[in-house]
Design a protein around this motif. Sequence first.
Motif, mmCIF file in Angstrom:
data_model
loop_
_atom_site.group_PDB
_atom_site.id
_atom_site.type_symbol
_atom_site.label_atom_id
_atom_site.label_comp_id
_atom_site.label_asym_id
_atom_site.label_seq_id
_atom_site.Cartn_x
_atom_site.Cartn_y
_atom_site.Cartn_z
ATOM 1 N N ILE A 246 0.856 -1.189 0.000
ATOM 2 C CA ILE A 246 0.000 0.000 0.000
ATOM 3 C C ILE A 246 0.893 1.241 0.000
ATOM 4 C CG2 ILE A 246 -1.794 1.283 1.231
ATOM 5 C CD1 ILE A 246 -2.931 -1.308 2.247
ATOM 6 N N LYS A 247 0.673 2.110 -0.992
ATOM 7 C CA LYS A 247 1.425 3.365 -1.122
ATOM 8 C C LYS A 247 0.445 4.507 -1.284
ATOM 9 C CE LYS A 247 5.668 1.743 -1.320
ATOM 10 N NZ LYS A 247 6.554 2.061 -0.189
ATOM 11 N N LEU A 248 0.794 5.672 -0.754
ATOM 12 C CA LEU A 248 -0.032 6.859 -1.012
ATOM 13 C C LEU A 248 0.454 7.449 -2.341
ATOM 14 C CD1 LEU A 248 -2.281 8.718 0.179
ATOM 15 C CD2 LEU A 248 -0.426 10.248 0.853
ATOM 16 N N LEU A 249 -0.415 7.442 -3.341
ATOM 17 C CA LEU A 249 -0.014 7.925 -4.676
ATOM 18 C C LEU A 249 -0.743 9.212 -5.037
ATOM 19 C CD1 LEU A 249 0.018 4.741 -6.966
ATOM 20 C CD2 LEU A 249 1.866 5.685 -5.578
ATOM 21 N N GLY A 250 -0.028 10.084 -5.726
ATOM 22 C CA GLY A 250 -0.656 11.223 -6.394
ATOM 23 C C GLY A 250 -0.695 10.891 -7.874
ATOM 24 N N PHE A 251 -1.786 11.240 -8.545
ATOM 25 C CA PHE A 251 -1.825 10.942 -9.986
ATOM 26 C C PHE A 251 -2.571 12.024 -10.755
ATOM 27 C CE2 PHE A 251 -4.559 8.339 -7.371
ATOM 28 C CZ PHE A 251 -5.796 8.835 -7.719
ATOM 29 N N ALA A 252 -2.130 12.225 -11.974
ATOM 30 C CA ALA A 252 -2.797 13.150 -12.895
ATOM 31 C C ALA A 252 -2.712 12.475 -14.255
ATOM 32 C CB ALA A 252 -2.087 14.487 -12.912
ATOM 33 N N ILE A 253 -3.885 12.071 -14.758
ATOM 34 C CA ILE A 253 -3.902 11.218 -15.951
ATOM 35 C C ILE A 253 -4.788 11.846 -17.021
ATOM 36 C CG2 ILE A 253 -4.399 8.896 -16.820
ATOM 37 C CD1 ILE A 253 -4.112 8.007 -13.792
ATOM 38 N N ARG A 254 -4.226 12.001 -18.220
ATOM 39 C CA ARG A 254 -4.993 12.527 -19.353
ATOM 40 C C ARG A 254 -5.865 11.394 -19.885
ATOM 41 N NH1 ARG A 254 -3.418 16.642 -23.529
ATOM 42 N NH2 ARG A 254 -1.359 16.942 -22.612
ATOM 43 N N GLU A 255 -7.150 11.625 -19.980
ATOM 44 C CA GLU A 255 -8.048 10.563 -20.452
ATOM 45 C C GLU A 255 -8.982 11.109 -21.510
ATOM 46 O OE1 GLU A 255 -9.744 9.251 -16.752
ATOM 47 O OE2 GLU A 255 -8.325 7.612 -16.567
ATOM 48 N N GLN A 256 -9.350 10.229 -22.435
ATOM 49 C CA GLN A 256 -10.291 10.625 -23.489
ATOM 50 C C GLN A 256 -11.662 10.032 -23.175
ATOM 51 O OE1 GLN A 256 -8.588 10.660 -27.245
ATOM 52 N NE2 GLN A 256 -10.205 12.074 -27.869
ATOM 53 N N LEU A 257 -12.679 10.876 -23.116
ATOM 54 C CA LEU A 257 -14.025 10.382 -22.850
ATOM 55 C C LEU A 257 -14.634 9.818 -24.131
ATOM 56 C CD1 LEU A 257 -15.364 13.390 -20.725
ATOM 57 C CD2 LEU A 257 -14.357 11.259 -19.920
ATOM 58 N N ALA A 258 -15.733 9.079 -23.974
ATOM 59 C CA ALA A 258 -16.411 8.493 -25.145
ATOM 60 C C ALA A 258 -16.822 9.596 -26.127
ATOM 61 C CB ALA A 258 -17.630 7.714 -24.674
ATOM 62 N N THR A 259 -17.071 10.811 -25.601
ATOM 63 C CA THR A 259 -17.492 11.940 -26.454
ATOM 64 C C THR A 259 -16.326 12.505 -27.257
ATOM 65 O OG1 THR A 259 -16.969 13.422 -24.651
ATOM 66 C CG2 THR A 259 -19.266 12.698 -24.825
ATOM 67 N N GLY A 260 -15.108 12.048 -26.966
ATOM 68 C CA GLY A 260 -13.927 12.569 -27.635
ATOM 69 C C GLY A 260 -13.272 13.692 -26.828
ATOM 70 N N GLU A 261 -13.995 14.196 -25.813
ATOM 71 C CA GLU A 261 -13.462 15.277 -24.980
ATOM 72 C C GLU A 261 -12.327 14.744 -24.100
ATOM 73 O OE1 GLU A 261 -15.079 18.241 -21.472
ATOM 74 O OE2 GLU A 261 -16.376 16.671 -22.231
ATOM 75 N N GLU A 262 -11.304 15.580 -23.871
ATOM 76 C CA GLU A 262 -10.200 15.168 -22.998
ATOM 77 C C GLU A 262 -10.419 15.673 -21.580
ATOM 78 O OE1 GLU A 262 -6.363 16.327 -24.547
ATOM 79 O OE2 GLU A 262 -6.015 14.210 -24.978
ATOM 80 N N THR A 263 -10.054 14.854 -20.598
ATOM 81 C CA THR A 263 -10.107 15.303 -19.205
ATOM 82 C C THR A 263 -8.793 14.916 -18.531
ATOM 83 O OG1 THR A 263 -10.952 13.218 -18.375
ATOM 84 C CG2 THR A 263 -12.597 14.868 -18.962
ATOM 85 N N ILE A 264 -8.585 15.506 -17.369
ATOM 86 C CA ILE A 264 -7.442 15.086 -16.549
ATOM 87 C C ILE A 264 -8.014 14.620 -15.218
ATOM 88 C CG2 ILE A 264 -5.242 15.771 -15.545
ATOM 89 C CD1 ILE A 264 -5.547 18.367 -17.323
ATOM 90 N N SER A 265 -7.784 13.350 -14.892
ATOM 91 C CA SER A 265 -8.210 12.844 -13.579
ATOM 92 C C SER A 265 -7.096 13.147 -12.593
ATOM 93 C CB SER A 265 -8.440 11.342 -13.641
ATOM 94 O OG SER A 265 -9.489 11.074 -14.520
ATOM 95 N N VAL A 266 -7.434 13.854 -11.525
ATOM 96 C CA VAL A 266 -6.397 14.247 -10.559
ATOM 97 C C VAL A 266 -6.794 13.808 -9.162
ATOM 98 C CG1 VAL A 266 -4.717 16.132 -10.480
ATOM 99 C CG2 VAL A 266 -6.923 16.535 -11.524
ATOM 100 N N GLY A 267 -5.896 13.108 -8.489
ATOM 101 C CA GLY A 267 -6.231 12.662 -7.148
ATOM 102 C C GLY A 267 -5.025 12.216 -6.348
ATOM 103 N N VAL A 268 -5.293 12.010 -5.067
ATOM 104 C CA VAL A 268 -4.314 11.418 -4.148
ATOM 105 C C VAL A 268 -5.053 10.351 -3.378
ATOM 106 C CG1 VAL A 268 -2.987 11.816 -2.035
ATOM 107 C CG2 VAL A 268 -2.862 13.453 -3.901
ATOM 108 N N SER A 269 -4.502 9.158 -3.343
ATOM 109 C CA SER A 269 -5.197 8.071 -2.664
ATOM 110 C C SER A 269 -4.213 6.962 -2.306
ATOM 111 C CB SER A 269 -6.264 7.519 -3.624
ATOM 112 O OG SER A 269 -6.750 6.282 -3.161
#
Length: 434
Positions: A246-269
């Motif tokens: 178990i590690k505490l990770l920070g992440f920021a991931i570029r993702e493409q939605l089904a609509t073609g729109e781009e998002t960035i998922s950002v979190g720490v968990s």
Amino acid sequence: MSGHKALTIGLLGAGTVGTGVLKLLQAHADQIERRVGAPVRVGPVMVRDISRNRGIDAQWTTNPKDIIANPAVDIVVEVMGGVEPARTWLLEALNAGQSVVTANKELLAKHGRELYAAAAANHVRLEYEAAVAGAIPIIRPMRDSLSGDRITKVMGILNGTTNFILTKMAEDGADFGTVLAEAQALGYAEADPSADVDGFDAAAKTAILASIAFDAVITLEDVEVTGITAITADQIALASKMGYVIKLLGFAIREQLATGEETISVGVSPAWVGHTNPLAGVRGANNAVLIEADGAGQLMFYGPGAGSLPTGSAVMGDVVTAARGRLAGERAGSVATTEGIKPVPGAGQSEWAVLLEVEDRAGVLAEITSVLGRNQVSMKSVWQEGHASGIEGEGVSLLIVTHEADSQLVKTTVEELLGLPGVQTLISLTPVID
Ligand code: NAP
Ligand code: HSE
């Protein structure tokens, strides 16, 4: 040696990081002079308590005016922490034409845009390598070396204190509170260590890295944050039995939605990281940042993430950069702009470890799998601890590892599971990184 007039730095703060800076500057003064092309001298050093003996000779002060907008000070080094008065003083310094070096991730994650804009408007440098991942050079490689590439993912262990605690809990069976006190004594923890254990320090660093990676303005508020206070020795042992740490990770991931729109998922968990993943081997107060980019592929940056001299080293690198810039009459870099990509708080697409307390009776698993199936959440593996007492209806731990699924979908599915009569509690819901 050099023909140039000496450059003077003024320090705001002389605690863990500030004393590291003073020691390094003293130890390497000649080398720094050669590298800058002029001597770099320490001017006023501001602290709250001037009466404390710090074992270092300096021009101590409690008056910010000795440093901020003082024409005799070229570079302001802010290593005191907190949002105010740091924000006000640094804005004043930048507007007065002083270069600024800061290790203050909280300030940058909340008010970075305003500070970068002031630096650009006044053509002075604002450097902050020490704000993320201690000694590891990560800001400049991302901002400069990778500026011709397209980054798709940033993921890492960004907090030394929590990695130190999780390592000691996993390897020595140590108690949370005892290890936290040790991390504080070693100078890893923030003034208020809840910033570390509740994940906000890692979240500030994630926001800073995400802003650079995606040319976006991402603030602390855009980051979904879960800390490590709910992690127990039993969860660590179960993860280990399943082949994960178990590690505490920070992440920021570029993702493409089904609509073609781009998002960035950002979190720490907290995340379950597979034993063969390079992040799994990062122990103690070390940090590591994994970056994926279209051209470069996968890069990993690793090293000490906290502490006096490691952080002091990163600050001193920035001091040399700022000093060279002043001598060269260099203009500051441009302000981070938004490409219009929307940050979405959360882990985005991931595999998930869903650990539930359920009744140990016939039909419970069938009810659970029916909810998962209806929500299109596919199971990768299921595990239930054998029941010692064999008492019908007593609670047992049930672990379901899912295939990749969207974080929002998994959360709503788990809500539905908690409404089933046979499901008692959610022990943890954790992304799984193989
Ligand atoms: P620290 O040990 O608590 O030191 C803070 C220093 O700032 C102290 O010298 C304190 O004075 C002074 N100070 C605080 N508020 C002040 C105010 N309002 N006016 C004047 N002086 C003030 O903190 P630290 O661990 O060095 O951290 C400093 C910064 O670096 C924070 O932004 C932190 O997030 C960041 N950072 C820390 C680490 C690390 O490993 N510790 C690593 C990376 C980044 P007194 O000494 O008189 O109390
Ligand atoms: N408290 C921070 C940590 C200091 O433990 O990582 C370094 O930023």
